[in-house]
Design an enzyme around this catalytic site. Structure first.
Site, PDB file in Angstrom:
ATOM      1  N   HIS A  29       0.823  -1.208   0.000  1.00 36.85           N
ATOM      2  CA  HIS A  29       0.000   0.000   0.000  1.00 36.85           C
ATOM      3  C   HIS A  29       0.860   1.263   0.000  1.00 36.85           C
ATOM      4  O   HIS A  29       0.490   2.262  -0.599  1.00 36.85           O
ATOM      5  CB  HIS A  29      -0.955   0.003   1.196  1.00 36.85           C
ATOM      6  CG  HIS A  29      -2.134  -0.901   1.021  1.00 36.85           C
ATOM      7  ND1 HIS A  29      -3.369  -0.669   1.577  1.00 36.85           N
ATOM      8  CD2 HIS A  29      -2.270  -2.061   0.330  1.00 36.85           C
ATOM      9  CE1 HIS A  29      -4.212  -1.640   1.241  1.00 36.85           C
ATOM     10  NE2 HIS A  29      -3.570  -2.503   0.494  1.00 36.85           N
ATOM     11  N   THR A  62      -0.588 -15.616   0.178  1.00 35.28           N
ATOM     12  CA  THR A  62      -0.289 -16.922   0.770  1.00 35.28           C
ATOM     13  C   THR A  62      -0.136 -16.816   2.286  1.00 35.28           C
ATOM     14  O   THR A  62      -0.016 -17.815   2.988  1.00 35.28           O
ATOM     15  CB  THR A  62       0.992 -17.551   0.158  1.00 35.28           C
ATOM     16  OG1 THR A  62       1.278 -18.779   0.811  1.00 35.28           O
ATOM     17  CG2 THR A  62       2.199 -16.652   0.327  1.00 35.28           C
ATOM     18  N   ASP A 109      -4.891 -17.948   2.953  1.00 39.04           N
ATOM     19  CA  ASP A 109      -4.516 -19.294   2.486  1.00 39.04           C
ATOM     20  C   ASP A 109      -4.966 -20.256   3.568  1.00 39.04           C
ATOM     21  O   ASP A 109      -4.308 -20.401   4.601  1.00 39.04           O
ATOM     22  CB  ASP A 109      -2.996 -19.344   2.264  1.00 39.04           C
ATOM     23  CG  ASP A 109      -2.468 -20.773   2.068  1.00 39.04           C
ATOM     24  OD1 ASP A 109      -3.257 -21.736   2.140  1.00 39.04           O
ATOM     25  OD2 ASP A 109      -1.246 -20.906   1.845  1.00 39.04           O
ATOM     26  N   THR A 157      -2.198 -23.473   4.428  1.00 38.80           N
ATOM     27  CA  THR A 157      -0.949 -23.172   5.159  1.00 38.80           C
ATOM     28  C   THR A 157      -0.893 -21.659   5.425  1.00 38.80           C
ATOM     29  O   THR A 157      -0.111 -20.948   4.809  1.00 38.80           O
ATOM     30  CB  THR A 157       0.300 -23.605   4.354  1.00 38.80           C
ATOM     31  OG1 THR A 157       0.258 -22.994   3.048  1.00 38.80           O
ATOM     32  CG2 THR A 157       0.388 -25.113   4.184  1.00 38.80           C
TER      33      THR A 157
END
Ligand code: HEM
Ligand SMILES: *[C@@H]1O[C@H](CO)[C@@H](O)[C@H](O)[C@H]1NC(C)=O
Ligand SMILES: *[C@@H]1O[C@H](CO)[C@@H](O)[C@H](O)[C@H]1NC(C)=O
Ligand SMILES: *[C@@H]1O[C@H](CO)[C@@H](O)[C@H](O)[C@H]1NC(C)=O
Length: 326
Positions: A61, A190, A242, A245
Protein backbone atom coordinates in the site's frame (compact mmCIF):
# COMPACT_ATOMS: atom_id res chain seq x y z
CA UNK A 1 20.41 29.90 -22.18
CA UNK A 2 18.73 29.04 -18.87
CA UNK A 3 16.27 26.68 -20.53
CA UNK A 4 18.78 24.33 -22.20
CA UNK A 5 20.74 24.13 -18.97
CA UNK A 6 17.60 23.31 -17.04
CA UNK A 7 16.60 20.67 -19.57
CA UNK A 8 20.03 19.13 -19.39
CA UNK A 9 19.80 18.97 -15.60
CA UNK A 10 16.41 17.31 -15.81
CA UNK A 11 17.81 14.70 -18.14
CA UNK A 12 20.67 14.03 -15.81
CA UNK A 13 18.67 13.73 -12.61
CA UNK A 14 15.38 12.09 -13.57
CA UNK A 15 16.45 8.95 -15.46
CA UNK A 16 19.06 8.04 -12.90
CA UNK A 17 17.17 8.84 -9.69
CA UNK A 18 16.16 5.20 -9.28
CA UNK A 19 19.58 3.79 -9.92
CA UNK A 20 20.86 5.93 -7.05
CA UNK A 21 19.57 3.20 -4.78
CA UNK A 22 22.40 0.89 -3.83
CA UNK A 23 23.33 -2.01 -1.60
CA UNK A 24 26.09 0.08 0.01
CA UNK A 25 24.08 3.23 0.74
CA UNK A 26 24.47 3.07 4.56
CA UNK A 27 27.68 1.06 4.64
CA UNK A 28 29.71 3.92 6.13
CA UNK A 29 26.97 5.89 7.88
CA UNK A 30 25.13 3.00 9.56
CA UNK A 31 27.05 -0.25 9.20
CA UNK A 32 24.85 -2.10 11.72
CA UNK A 33 21.62 -1.30 9.88
CA UNK A 34 20.96 -4.80 8.57
CA UNK A 35 21.57 -6.53 11.88
CA UNK A 36 19.51 -3.99 13.84
CA UNK A 37 16.54 -4.41 11.50
CA UNK A 38 16.95 -8.18 11.48
CA UNK A 39 16.98 -8.40 15.30
CA UNK A 40 13.98 -6.11 15.71
CA UNK A 41 11.98 -7.93 13.09
CA UNK A 42 12.82 -11.39 14.46
CA UNK A 43 11.73 -10.50 18.00
CA UNK A 44 8.52 -8.90 16.80
CA UNK A 45 7.58 -11.77 14.47
CA UNK A 46 8.20 -14.32 17.23
CA UNK A 47 5.97 -12.39 19.62
CA UNK A 48 3.30 -11.53 17.02
CA UNK A 49 3.17 -13.99 14.09
CA UNK A 50 0.75 -11.77 12.16
CA UNK A 51 3.48 -9.15 11.70
CA UNK A 52 4.88 -10.60 8.45
CA UNK A 53 1.61 -10.45 6.53
CA UNK A 54 0.68 -7.07 7.97
CA UNK A 55 4.03 -5.61 6.97
CA UNK A 56 3.94 -7.00 3.43
CA UNK A 57 0.54 -5.44 2.89
CA UNK A 58 1.64 -2.16 4.45
CA UNK A 59 4.60 -2.04 2.06
CA UNK A 60 2.39 -2.77 -0.96
CA UNK A 61 0.00 0.00 0.00
CA UNK A 62 2.88 2.39 0.65
CA UNK A 63 4.52 1.78 -2.73
CA UNK A 64 1.31 2.06 -4.75
CA UNK A 65 0.38 5.45 -3.26
CA UNK A 66 3.04 8.18 -3.82
CA UNK A 67 5.73 5.50 -4.22
CA UNK A 68 7.74 3.62 -1.58
CA UNK A 69 8.25 6.68 0.59
CA UNK A 70 6.73 5.74 3.95
CA UNK A 71 3.76 8.05 3.27
CA UNK A 72 1.58 5.27 4.71
CA UNK A 73 3.27 5.64 8.12
CA UNK A 74 2.21 9.26 8.69
CA UNK A 75 -0.42 9.89 11.38
CA UNK A 76 -3.29 12.24 10.70
CA UNK A 77 -3.35 15.54 12.56
CA UNK A 78 -5.69 18.52 12.75
CA UNK A 79 -4.61 19.85 9.34
CA UNK A 80 -4.09 16.63 7.37
CA UNK A 81 -6.01 13.36 7.02
CA UNK A 82 -3.22 10.93 6.14
CA UNK A 83 -3.22 7.83 3.89
CA UNK A 84 -3.54 5.54 6.88
CA UNK A 85 -7.00 6.91 7.57
CA UNK A 86 -8.42 6.34 4.11
CA UNK A 87 -11.39 3.97 4.19
CA UNK A 88 -9.64 1.51 1.87
CA UNK A 89 -6.86 0.97 4.43
CA UNK A 90 -9.18 -1.90 5.54
CA UNK A 91 -7.59 -1.84 8.97
CA UNK A 92 -3.86 -1.84 8.33
CA UNK A 93 -1.91 -3.90 10.80
CA UNK A 94 -0.85 -2.24 14.04
CA UNK A 95 1.93 -4.82 14.38
CA UNK A 96 3.39 -3.71 11.05
CA UNK A 97 3.43 -0.05 12.07
CA UNK A 98 4.99 -1.05 15.36
CA UNK A 99 7.82 -3.14 13.92
CA UNK A 100 8.92 -0.20 11.77
CA UNK A 101 8.68 2.22 14.71
CA UNK A 102 10.76 -0.12 16.88
CA UNK A 103 13.47 -0.50 14.27
CA UNK A 104 13.53 3.28 13.81
CA UNK A 105 13.94 3.83 17.56
CA UNK A 106 16.84 1.36 17.68
CA UNK A 107 18.46 2.96 14.63
CA UNK A 108 18.11 6.51 15.98
CA UNK A 109 20.18 5.41 18.99
CA UNK A 110 22.95 3.96 16.80
CA UNK A 111 22.99 6.27 13.79
CA UNK A 112 20.68 9.22 14.45
CA UNK A 113 19.07 10.96 11.49
CA UNK A 114 20.54 8.61 8.90
CA UNK A 115 18.15 5.81 7.90
CA UNK A 116 14.84 6.64 6.22
CA UNK A 117 11.58 5.05 7.31
CA UNK A 118 10.95 3.93 3.73
CA UNK A 119 14.22 1.96 3.68
CA UNK A 120 13.36 0.42 7.07
CA UNK A 121 9.96 -0.68 5.76
CA UNK A 122 11.51 -2.15 2.59
CA UNK A 123 14.11 -4.11 4.59
CA UNK A 124 11.69 -5.26 7.28
CA UNK A 125 9.30 -6.55 4.62
CA UNK A 126 12.01 -8.60 2.90
CA UNK A 127 13.26 -10.02 6.21
CA UNK A 128 9.76 -10.98 7.33
CA UNK A 129 8.94 -12.70 4.04
CA UNK A 130 12.14 -14.71 4.35
CA UNK A 131 11.40 -15.54 7.99
CA UNK A 132 8.06 -17.13 7.16
CA UNK A 133 9.55 -19.23 4.36
CA UNK A 134 9.54 -16.94 1.34
CA UNK A 135 12.36 -16.04 -1.04
CA UNK A 136 15.27 -13.72 -0.31
CA UNK A 137 15.86 -10.79 -2.65
CA UNK A 138 18.17 -7.81 -2.61
CA UNK A 139 16.84 -4.53 -1.22
CA UNK A 140 18.70 -1.53 -2.60
CA UNK A 141 18.71 1.44 -0.25
CA UNK A 142 18.67 5.22 -0.35
CA UNK A 143 14.94 5.99 -0.44
CA UNK A 144 13.93 9.27 1.12
CA UNK A 145 10.70 9.69 3.05
CA UNK A 146 7.93 11.57 1.31
CA UNK A 147 6.40 14.86 2.36
CA UNK A 148 2.87 14.10 1.19
CA UNK A 149 0.39 11.70 2.77
CA UNK A 150 -3.26 12.28 1.96
CA UNK A 151 -6.19 9.95 2.52
CA UNK A 152 -7.89 11.50 -0.49
CA UNK A 153 -5.18 10.15 -2.81
CA UNK A 154 -5.56 6.51 -1.72
CA UNK A 155 -8.79 5.34 -3.37
CA UNK A 156 -7.55 6.13 -6.89
CA UNK A 157 -4.23 4.38 -6.29
CA UNK A 158 -5.37 1.12 -4.73
CA UNK A 159 -7.80 -1.44 -6.08
CA UNK A 160 -10.65 -3.23 -4.38
CA UNK A 161 -11.11 -6.99 -4.50
CA UNK A 162 -14.58 -6.74 -6.07
CA UNK A 163 -13.27 -5.17 -9.30
CA UNK A 164 -13.14 -7.11 -12.59
CA UNK A 165 -9.92 -8.76 -13.73
CA UNK A 166 -9.92 -6.28 -16.61
CA UNK A 167 -9.78 -3.40 -14.08
CA UNK A 168 -7.16 -5.16 -11.97
CA UNK A 169 -4.89 -5.82 -14.94
CA UNK A 170 -5.25 -2.20 -16.06
CA UNK A 171 -4.46 -0.98 -12.59
CA UNK A 172 -1.20 -2.95 -12.42
CA UNK A 173 -0.29 -2.11 -16.02
CA UNK A 174 -0.60 1.61 -15.36
CA UNK A 175 1.73 1.15 -12.39
CA UNK A 176 4.25 -0.56 -14.69
CA UNK A 177 3.68 -4.25 -13.88
CA UNK A 178 3.16 -7.06 -16.38
CA UNK A 179 0.38 -9.60 -15.97
CA UNK A 180 2.92 -12.20 -14.88
CA UNK A 181 4.30 -9.84 -12.22
CA UNK A 182 0.77 -9.08 -11.06
CA UNK A 183 -0.06 -12.77 -10.65
CA UNK A 184 3.22 -13.33 -8.77
CA UNK A 185 2.62 -10.37 -6.44
CA UNK A 186 -0.89 -11.62 -5.72
CA UNK A 187 0.87 -14.65 -4.22
CA UNK A 188 1.42 -12.35 -1.24
CA UNK A 189 -1.99 -13.67 -0.23
CA UNK A 190 -0.29 -16.92 0.77
CA UNK A 191 -0.09 -15.36 4.24
CA UNK A 192 -2.34 -13.20 6.38
CA UNK A 193 -6.06 -12.79 6.61
CA UNK A 194 -9.04 -10.82 5.34
CA UNK A 195 -12.02 -9.46 7.21
CA UNK A 196 -15.40 -10.99 6.39
CA UNK A 197 -16.72 -7.88 4.71
CA UNK A 198 -14.03 -8.27 2.04
CA UNK A 199 -15.50 -11.54 0.77
CA UNK A 200 -19.03 -11.52 2.27
CA UNK A 201 -20.60 -10.94 -1.15
CA UNK A 202 -19.12 -14.22 -2.40
CA UNK A 203 -20.80 -16.26 0.33
CA UNK A 204 -24.00 -14.38 1.19
CA UNK A 205 -24.85 -12.18 -1.75
CA UNK A 206 -23.35 -13.61 -4.95
CA UNK A 207 -26.24 -12.58 -7.18
CA UNK A 208 -30.01 -12.16 -7.03
CA UNK A 209 -30.79 -15.87 -7.37
CA UNK A 210 -27.70 -17.58 -5.94
CA UNK A 211 -26.37 -16.52 -2.53
CA UNK A 212 -23.01 -18.33 -2.73
CA UNK A 213 -20.44 -18.34 -5.53
CA UNK A 214 -20.92 -21.84 -7.00
CA UNK A 215 -17.24 -21.97 -7.93
CA UNK A 216 -16.20 -21.86 -4.30
CA UNK A 217 -15.47 -25.30 -2.80
CA UNK A 218 -18.73 -26.04 -0.91
CA UNK A 219 -17.20 -27.08 2.44
CA UNK A 220 -14.98 -24.00 2.33
CA UNK A 221 -17.98 -21.74 1.69
CA UNK A 222 -19.82 -23.44 4.53
CA UNK A 223 -16.96 -22.80 6.96
CA UNK A 224 -16.69 -19.17 5.91
CA UNK A 225 -20.42 -18.66 6.41
CA UNK A 226 -20.07 -19.92 9.98
CA UNK A 227 -17.07 -17.71 10.67
CA UNK A 228 -18.80 -14.68 9.21
CA UNK A 229 -22.36 -15.22 10.51
CA UNK A 230 -22.55 -11.91 12.33
CA UNK A 231 -19.82 -10.07 10.46
CA UNK A 232 -21.72 -6.79 10.25
CA UNK A 233 -21.83 -6.47 14.03
CA UNK A 234 -18.76 -8.56 14.78
CA UNK A 235 -16.51 -6.65 12.38
CA UNK A 236 -13.26 -8.24 13.57
CA UNK A 237 -14.20 -11.66 12.17
CA UNK A 238 -11.72 -12.76 9.53
CA UNK A 239 -10.48 -15.75 7.55
CA UNK A 240 -7.02 -16.82 6.46
CA UNK A 241 -6.11 -15.85 2.90
CA UNK A 242 -4.52 -19.29 2.49
CA UNK A 243 -6.73 -21.72 4.37
CA UNK A 244 -4.31 -24.67 4.04
CA UNK A 245 -0.95 -23.17 5.16
CA UNK A 246 -1.95 -19.73 6.51
CA UNK A 247 1.33 -18.74 8.16
CA UNK A 248 3.75 -20.16 5.63
CA UNK A 249 4.99 -18.32 2.58
CA UNK A 250 4.67 -20.99 -0.12
CA UNK A 251 2.85 -21.64 -3.42
CA UNK A 252 -0.22 -23.12 -1.72
CA UNK A 253 -2.16 -19.97 -2.65
CA UNK A 254 -2.11 -21.02 -6.33
CA UNK A 255 -3.00 -24.64 -5.57
CA UNK A 256 -5.93 -23.30 -3.54
CA UNK A 257 -7.16 -21.16 -6.42
CA UNK A 258 -7.42 -24.23 -8.65
CA UNK A 259 -9.52 -26.05 -6.02
CA UNK A 260 -12.03 -23.27 -5.36
CA UNK A 261 -10.26 -22.30 -2.14
CA UNK A 262 -9.45 -18.73 -3.17
CA UNK A 263 -10.85 -16.28 -0.62
CA UNK A 264 -11.29 -12.90 -2.32
CA UNK A 265 -13.13 -12.38 -5.57
CA UNK A 266 -9.89 -10.97 -7.05
CA UNK A 267 -8.04 -14.14 -6.01
CA UNK A 268 -10.55 -16.45 -7.67
CA UNK A 269 -10.62 -14.28 -10.79
CA UNK A 270 -6.94 -15.15 -11.42
CA UNK A 271 -7.87 -18.75 -12.16
CA UNK A 272 -10.82 -17.82 -14.39
CA UNK A 273 -9.19 -15.31 -16.72
CA UNK A 274 -7.26 -16.82 -19.66
CA UNK A 275 -4.61 -14.10 -19.37
CA UNK A 276 -3.73 -14.94 -15.77
CA UNK A 277 -4.54 -18.67 -15.59
CA UNK A 278 -1.28 -19.88 -17.22
CA UNK A 279 0.74 -18.20 -14.47
CA UNK A 280 -1.51 -19.64 -11.77
CA UNK A 281 -0.89 -23.09 -13.27
CA UNK A 282 2.85 -22.48 -13.49
CA UNK A 283 3.24 -21.26 -9.90
CA UNK A 284 0.95 -24.01 -8.55
CA UNK A 285 3.14 -26.63 -10.20
CA UNK A 286 6.51 -25.08 -9.44
CA UNK A 287 7.24 -23.23 -6.19
CA UNK A 288 10.73 -22.28 -7.35
CA UNK A 289 9.24 -20.53 -10.39
CA UNK A 290 6.86 -18.65 -8.08
CA UNK A 291 9.65 -17.63 -5.69
CA UNK A 292 11.81 -16.38 -8.57
CA UNK A 293 8.95 -14.36 -10.06
CA UNK A 294 7.84 -13.04 -6.67
CA UNK A 295 11.38 -11.96 -5.73
CA UNK A 296 11.76 -10.17 -9.05
CA UNK A 297 8.38 -8.45 -8.74
CA UNK A 298 9.10 -7.38 -5.15
CA UNK A 299 12.38 -5.77 -6.22
CA UNK A 300 10.40 -3.90 -8.84
CA UNK A 301 7.68 -2.93 -6.35
CA UNK A 302 10.37 -1.68 -3.97
CA UNK A 303 11.57 0.77 -6.64
CA UNK A 304 8.11 2.17 -7.33
CA UNK A 305 8.12 5.99 -7.30
CA UNK A 306 11.20 6.13 -5.11
CA UNK A 307 12.39 9.59 -4.03
CA UNK A 308 16.07 10.32 -3.71
CA UNK A 309 18.15 13.38 -2.91
CA UNK A 310 16.16 16.49 -2.11
CA UNK A 311 12.83 15.05 -3.20
CA UNK A 312 12.36 13.68 0.28
CA UNK A 313 13.73 13.72 3.79
CA UNK A 314 14.91 11.32 6.48
CA UNK A 315 12.17 11.51 9.07
CA UNK A 316 13.07 11.73 12.76
CA UNK A 317 9.88 9.85 13.59
CA UNK A 318 8.19 7.60 11.08
CA UNK A 319 4.68 8.83 11.83
CA UNK A 320 5.34 12.57 11.37
CA UNK A 321 6.92 14.85 8.78
CA UNK A 322 10.00 16.67 10.08
CA UNK A 323 8.17 19.98 9.78
CA UNK A 324 4.46 20.73 9.77
CA UNK A 325 3.04 20.91 6.25
CA UNK A 326 1.11 24.03 5.35
C1 HEM B 1 -5.21 -7.57 -6.90
C2 HEM B 1 -4.83 -6.71 -6.02
C3 HEM B 1 -5.09 -6.87 -4.56
C4 HEM B 1 -6.27 -6.76 -3.92
C5 HEM B 1 -7.63 -6.44 -4.51
C6 HEM B 1 -6.00 -7.02 -2.52
C7 HEM B 1 -6.95 -6.98 -1.53
C8 HEM B 1 -6.73 -7.35 -0.22
C9 HEM B 1 -7.73 -7.36 0.81
C10 HEM B 1 -9.18 -6.92 0.64
C11 HEM B 1 -7.17 -7.82 1.95
C12 HEM B 1 -7.83 -8.00 3.31
C13 HEM B 1 -7.60 -6.82 4.21
C14 HEM B 1 -8.31 -6.95 5.53
O1 HEM B 1 -9.46 -7.37 5.56
O2 HEM B 1 -7.71 -6.64 6.57
C15 HEM B 1 -5.79 -8.11 1.65
C16 HEM B 1 -4.88 -8.61 2.55
C17 HEM B 1 -3.55 -8.79 2.26
N1 HEM B 1 -2.92 -8.44 1.10
FE1 HEM B 1 -3.79 -7.92 -0.64
N2 HEM B 1 -4.67 -7.28 -2.36
C18 HEM B 1 -4.08 -7.20 -3.57
C19 HEM B 1 -2.75 -7.37 -3.85
C20 HEM B 1 -1.79 -7.61 -2.89
C21 HEM B 1 -0.36 -7.61 -3.14
C22 HEM B 1 0.29 -7.28 -4.48
C23 HEM B 1 0.24 -7.92 -1.97
C24 HEM B 1 1.71 -8.05 -1.65
C25 HEM B 1 2.65 -8.36 -2.49
C26 HEM B 1 -0.80 -8.15 -1.00
C27 HEM B 1 -0.60 -8.54 0.30
C28 HEM B 1 -1.59 -8.75 1.23
C29 HEM B 1 -1.36 -9.36 2.53
C30 HEM B 1 -0.04 -9.89 3.06
C31 HEM B 1 -2.59 -9.37 3.18
C32 HEM B 1 -2.87 -9.86 4.61
C33 HEM B 1 -2.70 -8.71 5.57
C34 HEM B 1 -2.76 -9.13 7.03
O3 HEM B 1 -2.89 -10.30 7.35
O4 HEM B 1 -2.66 -8.22 7.90
N3 HEM B 1 -2.02 -7.91 -1.58
N4 HEM B 1 -5.55 -7.80 0.33
C1 LIG C 1 -7.54 2.98 9.17
O1 LIG C 1 -8.62 3.86 9.05
C2 LIG C 1 -9.49 3.85 10.18
C3 LIG C 1 -10.70 4.68 9.84
O2 LIG C 1 -10.38 5.99 9.49
C4 LIG C 1 -8.71 4.33 11.42
O3 LIG C 1 -9.55 4.33 12.55
C5 LIG C 1 -7.53 3.42 11.64
O4 LIG C 1 -6.74 3.88 12.69
C6 LIG C 1 -6.68 3.30 10.37
N1 LIG C 1 -5.66 2.29 10.57
C7 LIG C 1 -4.37 2.58 10.79
C8 LIG C 1 -3.49 1.42 11.01
O5 LIG C 1 -3.93 3.71 10.81
C1 LIG D 1 -17.01 -2.79 -4.21
O1 LIG D 1 -16.92 -2.54 -2.83
C2 LIG D 1 -17.01 -1.16 -2.49
C3 LIG D 1 -16.78 -0.98 -1.00
O2 LIG D 1 -16.72 -2.15 -0.30
C4 LIG D 1 -18.38 -0.63 -2.90
O3 LIG D 1 -18.48 0.75 -2.57
C5 LIG D 1 -18.55 -0.83 -4.40
O4 LIG D 1 -19.86 -0.44 -4.79
C6 LIG D 1 -18.32 -2.29 -4.79
N1 LIG D 1 -18.29 -2.38 -6.24
C7 LIG D 1 -18.90 -3.34 -6.90
C8 LIG D 1 -18.70 -3.35 -8.38
O5 LIG D 1 -19.58 -4.19 -6.35
C1 LIG E 1 -26.39 -16.25 -10.58
O1 LIG E 1 -25.29 -17.13 -10.66
C2 LIG E 1 -25.60 -18.43 -11.10
C3 LIG E 1 -24.38 -19.30 -11.00
O2 LIG E 1 -23.28 -18.72 -11.64
C4 LIG E 1 -26.15 -18.36 -12.52
O3 LIG E 1 -26.50 -19.66 -12.98
C5 LIG E 1 -27.37 -17.45 -12.55
O4 LIG E 1 -27.81 -17.27 -13.88
C6 LIG E 1 -27.05 -16.10 -11.93
N1 LIG E 1 -28.26 -15.31 -11.80
C7 LIG E 1 -28.33 -14.01 -12.10
C8 LIG E 1 -29.64 -13.33 -11.85
O5 LIG E 1 -27.38 -13.37 -12.56
Amino acid sequence: MALPVLLLLLFITIPFSESKLSMEYYKKTCPDLESIVRDTVTLKQMANPTTAAGTLRLFFHDCMVEGCDASILISSNHINIAERDADINHSLSGDALEVVARAKTALELTCPGIVSCSDILALATRNLITMVGGPFYNVRLGRKDGKVSQASRVEANLIRSNRTMEDIINYFTVKGFTIEEMVALSGGHTIGFSHCKEFADRIFNYNRTTPTDPEMYPKFAEGLKKTCTNYQTNTAMSAFNDVITPGKFDNMYYLNLKRGLGLLSSDHALVKDPRTRPFVDLYAADQAAFFKAFAHAMEKLAHQGVKTGRKGEVRHKCDAFNFIQA
